[in-house]
Design a protein around this motif. Structure first.
Motif, PDB file in Angstrom:
ATOM      1  N   SER A  36       0.862  -1.184   0.000  1.00  0.00           N
ATOM      2  CA  SER A  36       0.000   0.000   0.000  1.00  0.00           C
ATOM      3  C   SER A  36       0.897   1.231   0.000  1.00  0.00           C
ATOM      4  N   THR A  42      -2.460   8.351   1.003  1.00  0.00           N
ATOM      5  CA  THR A  42      -3.617   8.404   0.101  1.00  0.00           C
ATOM      6  C   THR A  42      -4.598   9.480   0.569  1.00  0.00           C
ATOM      7  N   GLU A 120       1.230   4.607  -3.936  1.00  0.00           N
ATOM      8  CA  GLU A 120       1.728   3.245  -4.098  1.00  0.00           C
ATOM      9  C   GLU A 120       2.987   3.217  -4.967  1.00  0.00           C
ATOM     10  N   ARG A 196     -10.812   2.861  -2.387  1.00  0.00           N
ATOM     11  CA  ARG A 196     -10.081   2.962  -1.128  1.00  0.00           C
ATOM     12  C   ARG A 196      -9.982   1.604  -0.430  1.00  0.00           C
ATOM     13  N   GLY A 197      -8.814   1.343   0.107  1.00  0.00           N
ATOM     14  CA  GLY A 197      -8.587   0.068   0.778  1.00  0.00           C
ATOM     15  C   GLY A 197      -8.351  -1.072  -0.199  1.00  0.00           C
ATOM     16  N   GLY A 198      -8.212  -0.736  -1.491  1.00  0.00           N
ATOM     17  CA  GLY A 198      -8.190  -1.761  -2.543  1.00  0.00           C
ATOM     18  C   GLY A 198      -6.930  -2.602  -2.653  1.00  0.00           C
ATOM     19  N   SER A 199      -5.920  -2.324  -1.851  1.00  0.00           N
ATOM     20  CA  SER A 199      -4.700  -3.135  -1.960  1.00  0.00           C
ATOM     21  C   SER A 199      -4.932  -4.604  -1.599  1.00  0.00           C
TER      22      SER A 199
END
Ligand code: ASP
Ligand code: MG
Length: 440
Positions: A36, A42, A120, A196-199
């Motif tokens: 991340s 972010t 990232e 968001r939080g997509g890692s």
């Protein structure tokens, strides 16, 4: 080959990045490491994008300057050799020059996504500089060369698989690949992201695409807990969950895992393990096809829910009524979480109220529409939970006095959901912790 994903706090400080380098070299298995952005980055990029969208260039400029200062400090403690320092400084310069150029261009959605991608890109490139300094051989794997999404923002697992295989084949003897979570390329070829939080989602997609032995999600908590540790005093990490249980928990509020990240692993049957960088030897939570046991495993809560009730005597004995109502939600691409019906009314919930006004207007011809905002879904999750004797008795005994607005039971065998006003969330979670787990 395995996948190891590290979240923002796991790479948020130079010493944490050093720790990650140790964790990824503990065993001899080949791996793809997904990172991340550093924690806070972010959010900072979102603010920069927002300032630009309001045309507040001065504000954006200051925000960029502050973020750059943070990175200049960061690299000073990340690496020590003059070569590595120069390489890291060049990377910071490159990405902040890019942000400063953006200040001069007129704002667009595509540009906003470009801004968001910098976090990232920075974390992975800086981590590679550190690995090089340490003499740890690795390859940098640009996510923008394989992570693609379609017109509906859905990842295309088929093409991800093909592209990734080609890229990995180029370095078939390399034991370590470093790539970005979160960022992707859309169907127009522009830089985009998995939200968001997509890692976590990236990690699961990569694990599915390469048929990984395991997809490890490293965070700063020792697994999925039976209740929200921020709200209730005593909680414990759950040792094992099925994909279905984990999906319900992630979807209904357990913050540790992005809800979409379950399906790729489940579909390609890759076990997922949730681990803690602060306690690397703790067991964490293992998520596999099979559930470890039956009965209640955990409760989770999801805020920001809007309940919509449509009341109409025309619904009485009519068919096709629900279809017409659901069509309105489909038109606005708004997904429905809970539904309950009576003979003359239907209540449902949504978590995205972007088109609430439009939806309410289009529902009006069907009957009286009532809207309650600021609701919370509390989900009680566990394998075959609906077959657990006395579950409902225990559940409602535990929460006597809480004004329950909706109940959903039987939709899946693994979940019972309650809708309550947000103001009662803390009490509900505490009461359930006592009533279902015997914990104060
Ligand atoms: N950096 C992105 C975010 O903060 C993606 C992620 O960390 O999962 O949302
Ligand atoms: Mg996360």
């Amino acid at each position: 080959m395995k996948v190891m994903k590290f979240g923002g706090t796991s790479v948020g400080k130079p010493e944490r990045m050093h720790e990650v380098a140790k964790l990824i070299t503990r065993d001899g298995e080949a791996k793809v490491v997904v990172l991340s952005a550093l924690s806070g980055t972010t959010n900072a990029l979102v603010e920069i994008g927002d300032s630009l969208s309001r045309n507040s260039r001065r504000e954006a400029f200051e925000q960029i300057e502050n973020l750059e200062a943070h990175y200049r400090n960061f690299i000073g403690a990340l690496v020590t050799s003059p070569d590595a320092l120069a390489a890291a400084a060049a990377i910071v310069t490159e990405h902040f020059e890019f942000l400063n150029i953006i200040l001069k261009i007129s704002f667009s959605e595509a540009l906003y996504k470009d801004i968001l991608a910098q976090g990232e890109l920075l974390s992975t490139k800086l981590f590679c500089v550190y690995l090089r300094e340490q003499g740890i051989s690795h390859e940098y794997l640009p996510a923008l060369e394989f992570m693609t999404i379609d017109n509906y923002d859905e990842p295309q697992i088929g093409s991800i698989r093909v592209r990734l295989a080609q890229l990995l084949k180029k370095h078939s003897d390399c034991p370590l690949f470093i790539t970005q979570g979160y960022i992707s390329r859309n169907s127009r070829g522009e830089v985009d992201n998995l939200k968001r939080g997509g890692s976590d989602y990236s990690a699961s997609l990569i694990a599915a695409a390469i048929n990984a032995t395991v997809c490890e999600i490293w965070t700063d908590i020792d697994g999925m807990h039976n209740n929200d540790p921020r709200v209730v005093g005593k909680t414990f990490a759950i040792e094992q969950l099925s994909f279905e249980e984990a999906a319900e928990l992630a979807y209904f509020g357990a913050k540790i895992l992005h809800p979409a990240s379950i399906w790729p692993a489940q579909h390609y049957n890759v076990p997922v393990r949730l681990l803690n960088t602060m306690q690397p030897d703790a067991k964490g939570t293992l998520i596999t096809e099979v559930a470890g046991s039956e009965g209640v495993k955990a409760v989770a809560a999801k805020d920001g829910i809007t309940a919509i009730k449509i009341k109409s005597s025309r619904m009485l004995l009519a068919y096709g009524f629900l279809h017409k109502i659901f069509e309105v939600f489909e038109k606005y691409r708004t997904s429905i979480d809970m539904v309950t019906t009576s003979e003359v009314a239907v209540s449902l919930t949504i978590d995205n109220d972007m088109y609430l006004k439009e939806i309410a207007r289009e529902l009006e011809p069907f009957g009286t529409v009532e809207i309650d905002t600021n609701q919370t879904i509390v989900s009680i999750v566990g394998n075959e939970i609906t077959a657990t004797p006395n579950l409902l008795n225990k559940l409602f005994d535990a929460i006597t006095g809480i004004p329950v607005r909706m109940v959903s039971y039987g939709g899946s065998r693994h979940n019972v959901s309650l809708l309550i006003p947000r103001a009662h969330k803390e009490d509900t979670l505490r009461l359930l912790n006592k009533g279902l787990f015997g914990l104060d």
